[in-house]
Design an enzyme around this catalytic site. Structure first.
Site, PDB file in Angstrom:
ATOM      1  CG  ASN A  39      -1.920  -1.129   1.174  1.00 17.28           C
ATOM      2  OD1 ASN A  39      -2.421  -1.469   0.106  1.00 17.28           O
ATOM      3  ND2 ASN A  39      -2.193  -1.739   2.319  1.00 17.28           N
ATOM      4  CG  HIS A  77     -10.500  -2.727   6.839  1.00 15.84           C
ATOM      5  ND1 HIS A  77      -9.905  -2.815   8.073  1.00 15.84           N
ATOM      6  CD2 HIS A  77      -9.696  -3.397   5.977  1.00 15.84           C
ATOM      7  CE1 HIS A  77      -8.768  -3.485   7.954  1.00 15.84           C
ATOM      8  NE2 HIS A  77      -8.621  -3.850   6.700  1.00 15.84           N
ATOM      9  CD  GLU A 137     -13.173   0.776   3.744  1.00 14.74           C
ATOM     10  OE1 GLU A 137     -12.459   0.725   2.728  1.00 14.74           O
ATOM     11  OE2 GLU A 137     -13.441  -0.213   4.435  1.00 14.74           O
ATOM     12  CB  SER A 184      -9.476  -1.645   1.603  1.00 15.31           C
ATOM     13  OG  SER A 184     -10.482  -2.541   2.024  1.00 15.31           O
ATOM     14  CG  ASP A 188     -10.947   3.826   7.243  1.00 16.11           C
ATOM     15  OD1 ASP A 188      -9.954   4.401   6.772  1.00 16.11           O
ATOM     16  OD2 ASP A 188     -10.887   2.729   7.832  1.00 16.11           O
ATOM     17  CG  HIS A 202      -7.230   2.179   1.038  1.00 17.56           C
ATOM     18  ND1 HIS A 202      -6.075   1.439   0.935  1.00 17.56           N
ATOM     19  CD2 HIS A 202      -8.012   1.536   1.953  1.00 17.56           C
ATOM     20  CE1 HIS A 202      -6.155   0.390   1.743  1.00 17.56           C
ATOM     21  NE2 HIS A 202      -7.320   0.427   2.369  1.00 17.56           N
ATOM     22  CE  LYS A 243      -4.454   0.933   5.068  1.00 10.10           C
ATOM     23  NZ  LYS A 243      -3.922  -0.395   5.355  1.00 10.10           N
TER      24      LYS A 243
HETATM   25  N1  PMP Z   1      -9.078   0.864   7.389  1.00 11.76           N
HETATM   26  C1  PMP Z   1      -9.010   0.392   6.139  1.00 11.76           C
HETATM   27  C2  PMP Z   1     -10.043   0.814   5.158  1.00 11.76           C
HETATM   28  C3  PMP Z   1      -7.978  -0.481   5.763  1.00 11.76           C
HETATM   29  O1  PMP Z   1      -7.915  -0.951   4.514  1.00 11.76           O
HETATM   30  C4  PMP Z   1      -7.013  -0.852   6.728  1.00 11.76           C
HETATM   31  C5  PMP Z   1      -5.832  -1.753   6.408  1.00 11.76           C
HETATM   32  N2  PMP Z   1      -5.896  -2.548   5.323  1.00 11.76           N
HETATM   33  C6  PMP Z   1      -7.142  -0.361   8.027  1.00 11.76           C
HETATM   34  C7  PMP Z   1      -8.170   0.510   8.315  1.00 11.76           C
HETATM   35  C8  PMP Z   1      -6.173  -0.770   9.088  1.00 11.76           C
HETATM   36  O2  PMP Z   1      -5.081   0.086   9.109  1.00 11.76           O
HETATM   37  P1  PMP Z   1      -3.698  -0.392   9.736  1.00 11.76           P
HETATM   38  O3  PMP Z   1      -3.038  -1.224   8.700  1.00 11.76           O
HETATM   39  O4  PMP Z   1      -2.985   0.879  10.062  1.00 11.76           O
HETATM   40  O5  PMP Z   1      -4.031  -1.190  10.964  1.00 11.76           O
END
Ligand code: PMP
Length: 391
Positions: A49, A138, A182, A186, A212, A215, A246
């Site tokens: 990422n 997520h 989001e 993701s 969130d 991304h 990321k």
């Molecule tokens: N939110 C989303 C939308 C994600 O895709 C991810 C990780 N893939 C996270 C939160 C978690 O973040 P972290 O890797 O910092 O734990």
């Protein structure tokens, strides 16, 4: 291994193996943009990422390391929770920078996006709260919802008419409603309609938005602050999540919110209170990157250009993708098909892995192509050829 629990675990692992859904830790070595396979061959990393190619930028890394002079705080460990002695100047400076970037709103840093999402919703939502979440949010958000006392309903993915119906039916029955989604998804790489969500928020006095931007941060917006910044809506999103592991090439996550929410989380968010703080060196690196984020427009433009090239190229070879961003899934369907396709693409020099349930819904196993600003047009075209050959 004869105790009943171990036997149960063995049998579940066998079941996963038999349906091509067993996960194992990769044996590859991840370098600065490329991946060395156990065979010694190198391939292009399209599974990280590291969207802005920051984590793999040796010059930036060297610049940061040479800035670490005159230290009067330990660098490598917080050695306790932030509420004990794990608080550091590095935390204060990073949160102050985030707050300044997001128009003076409060910022609170968590150890990861997982800690943040699994901690914030249980802390602030009680029995008198309704959470309305997009069906594809997520796992960390799903776990946060599960741990909360709130009533929970899901709306169909990006289906705001469905969300509107749920609001009309239920919003008045609860003290508060939190809409959770989001900005860039993701696994599908498509975008939420933040303007529509903000419009719904304006219509209901008890509705809050929790977005969130894991991304979106780094990649979108003139200053790299996310989709909300791009659309001029940051100020109307009650809780905006950014992650630093990321596009920012670091680790940790932040929440932009009202100061009351921040103070409440310091008291009540269990993954904030009951964990060791991040090492100051990580926080300092996050600040170093955040300070330069606004100036990384060229990386954002390169990423946008190569992403559009890949999406258009997939459409041209008859391979549909839901993507509207730099996350470009190729849906394979079954687990077996996704494992096979990923294997063939790795043989062609592209490090791609199958993404299978429960990360994505049953029957929707896929290859998730995660582009970075370092991917060239030539590499993109070669990838398209390899996909076409193996479809
Ligand atoms: N939110 C989303 C939308 C994600 O895709 C991810 C990780 N893939 C996270 C939160 C978690 O973040 P972290 O890797 O910092 O734990």
């Amino acid at each position: 291994m004869t105790r009943p629990l171990y036997l149960k675990l063995e049998s579940e692992l066998s079941r996963l193996r038999s349906c091509d859904n067993l996960r194992t830790l990769p044996e590859a070595r991840f370098g600065y943009g490329d991946v060395t396979l156990p065979s010694g061959e190198k391939s292009l990393n399209l599974s990280s990422n590291d969207y802005l190619a920051i984590a793999t930028d040796k010059e930036l890394e060297a610049g940061f390391l040479s800035s670490l002079t005159d230290r009067d705080e330990p660098l490598m460990s917080a050695a306790s929770s932030r509420l004990l002695t794990g608080e550091s100047t590095a935390y204060r400076m990073l949160e102050a920078l985030l707050s300044r970037l997001y128009g003076g709103r409060a910022a609170i840093v968590f150890s990861s996006g997982y800690h943040l999402n699994s901690g914030v919703l249980p802390a602030i939502c009680d029995r008198d709260t309704l959470i309305l979440s997009d069906k594809l949010v997520h796992a960390s958000i799903i776990d946060g919802i599960r741990l909360s006392d709130a009533t929970h309903k899901r709306f169909r993915h990006n289906d705001y008419d469905h969300l509107e119906k749920l609001l009309a039916e239920y919003a008045s029955l609860f003290g508060s409603v939190v809409i959770v989604t989001e900005s860039i998804f993701s696994m599908d790489g498509d975008r939420a309609d933040l303007a529509r969500l903000v419009e719904l928020r304006r219509r209901y006095a008890n509705v809050l938005l929790y977005i969130d931007e894991a991304h979106g941060v780094g990649v979108c917006g003139p200053g790299g602050l996310g989709v909300a910044e791009e659309e001029g809506l940051s100020g109307e999103i009650d809780m905006l999540v950014g992650t630093m592991g990321k596009a920012l090439g670091s680790a940790g996550a932040y929440l932009i919110c009202d100061d009351t929410v921040k103070q409440y989380l310091v008291n009540r968010a269990r993954p904030f209170v009951f964990t060791t703080g991040l090492p100051p060196v990580t926080l300092m690196w996050s600040r170093f990157v955040m300070e330069r984020l606004g100036g990384m427009t060229d990386r954002r433009e390169r990423l946008a250009a190569v992403s559009a090239r890949l999406r258009d190229g997939l459409a041209a070879i008859g391979c549909p993708t839901p993507s509207q961003s730099h996350i470009v899934p190729v849906i394979a369907g079954s687990c077996a098909r996704s494992v096979e396709l990923a294997g063939k693409l790795r043989q062609s020099g592209f490090y791609l892995l199958p993404i299978r349930p429960p990360t994505v819904p049953e029957g929707m196993a896929r290859i998730r192509i995660s582009l970075t600003a370092a991917v060239t047009e030539h590499q993109c075209d070669r990838l398209l050829e390899a996909i076409e050959d193996n479809l």
